[in-house]
Write a protein that holds these residues in place. Structure first.
Motif, short mmCIF file in Angstrom:
data_model
loop_
_atom_site.label_atom_id
_atom_site.label_comp_id
_atom_site.label_asym_id
_atom_site.label_seq_id
_atom_site.Cartn_x
_atom_site.Cartn_y
_atom_site.Cartn_z
N PRO A 69 0.83 -1.21 0.00
CA PRO A 69 0.00 0.00 0.00
C PRO A 69 0.86 1.26 0.00
O PRO A 69 1.94 1.29 0.57
N LYS A 70 0.35 2.27 -0.68
CA LYS A 70 1.06 3.54 -0.78
C LYS A 70 0.33 4.65 -0.02
O LYS A 70 0.94 5.59 0.46
N TYR A 71 -1.00 4.50 0.09
CA TYR A 71 -1.81 5.51 0.75
C TYR A 71 -2.67 4.87 1.83
O TYR A 71 -2.99 3.69 1.76
N TYR A 72 -3.05 5.65 2.82
CA TYR A 72 -3.96 5.16 3.86
C TYR A 72 -5.08 6.17 4.05
O TYR A 72 -4.94 7.35 3.74
N ASN A 73 -6.20 5.69 4.55
CA ASN A 73 -7.35 6.53 4.83
C ASN A 73 -7.08 7.26 6.14
O ASN A 73 -6.90 6.61 7.17
N PRO A 74 -7.04 8.59 6.16
CA PRO A 74 -6.77 9.33 7.39
C PRO A 74 -7.80 9.08 8.48
O PRO A 74 -7.49 9.19 9.67
N GLU A 75 -9.02 8.70 8.09
CA GLU A 75 -10.08 8.47 9.07
C GLU A 75 -10.11 7.01 9.54
O GLU A 75 -10.69 6.71 10.57
N ASN A 76 -9.51 6.11 8.79
CA ASN A 76 -9.47 4.70 9.15
C ASN A 76 -8.17 4.12 8.59
O ASN A 76 -8.10 3.76 7.43
N HIS A 77 -7.14 4.02 9.43
CA HIS A 77 -5.82 3.60 8.97
C HIS A 77 -5.78 2.16 8.49
O HIS A 77 -4.77 1.73 7.93
N THR A 80 -6.31 0.92 3.08
CA THR A 80 -5.14 1.36 2.33
C THR A 80 -5.39 1.18 0.85
O THR A 80 -6.32 0.49 0.42
N TRP A 81 -4.50 1.78 0.05
CA TRP A 81 -4.59 1.69 -1.39
C TRP A 81 -3.18 1.71 -1.95
O TRP A 81 -2.33 2.49 -1.50
N SER A 82 -2.94 0.90 -2.97
CA SER A 82 -1.60 0.79 -3.56
C SER A 82 -1.29 1.93 -4.53
O SER A 82 -0.15 2.12 -4.92
N GLY A 83 -2.30 2.66 -4.92
CA GLY A 83 -2.10 3.72 -5.91
C GLY A 83 -2.33 3.23 -7.32
O GLY A 83 -2.17 3.97 -8.28
#
Length: 106
Positions: A69-77, A80-83
């Motif tokens: 994963p490259k990104y995470y949800n600031p409201e729920n860590h 995630t998302w790989s981009g």
């Protein structure tokens, strides 16, 4: 079968060439079918299957290499998302709310 092509007019010659090319394609397809049958018969005679020797046939899916994963949800860590691929809804929502991509990088 022999015949004199010098006596053919333009249209007859064109028709003959078309038929010859079509027959050439048919012969090639027939040859492919014949060779495939021979290969399958040989494999079977040796006690193997095609899949054992060459892997699964058509429709083989690629082995998926998981991308970290490259990104995470600031409201729920935990989200995630790989981009890669379609952006998740939480990512789109965060961007609309003024977050930057860099803010959500892991």
């Amino acid at each position: 079968m022999t015949f004199d092509i010098n006596n053919l007019n333009h249209h007859q010659l064109k028709d003959l060439i078309g038929k010859a090319q079509q027959r050439q394609v048919e012969l090639r397809k027939e040859g492919i079918v014949e060779v495939r049958k021979k290969v399958h018969d040989l494999i079977k005679a040796e006690g193997y299957s095609f899949e054992e020797l060459f892997g699964s046939a058509r429709g083989k899916t690629r082995t998926s290499n998981t991308v970290p994963p490259k990104y995470y949800n600031p409201e729920n860590h935990n989200q995630t998302w790989s981009g890669r691929g379609k952006q998740p809804l939480w990512f789109e929502h965060a961007l609309r709310m003024g977050k930057q991509k860099q803010d959500m990088e892991i």
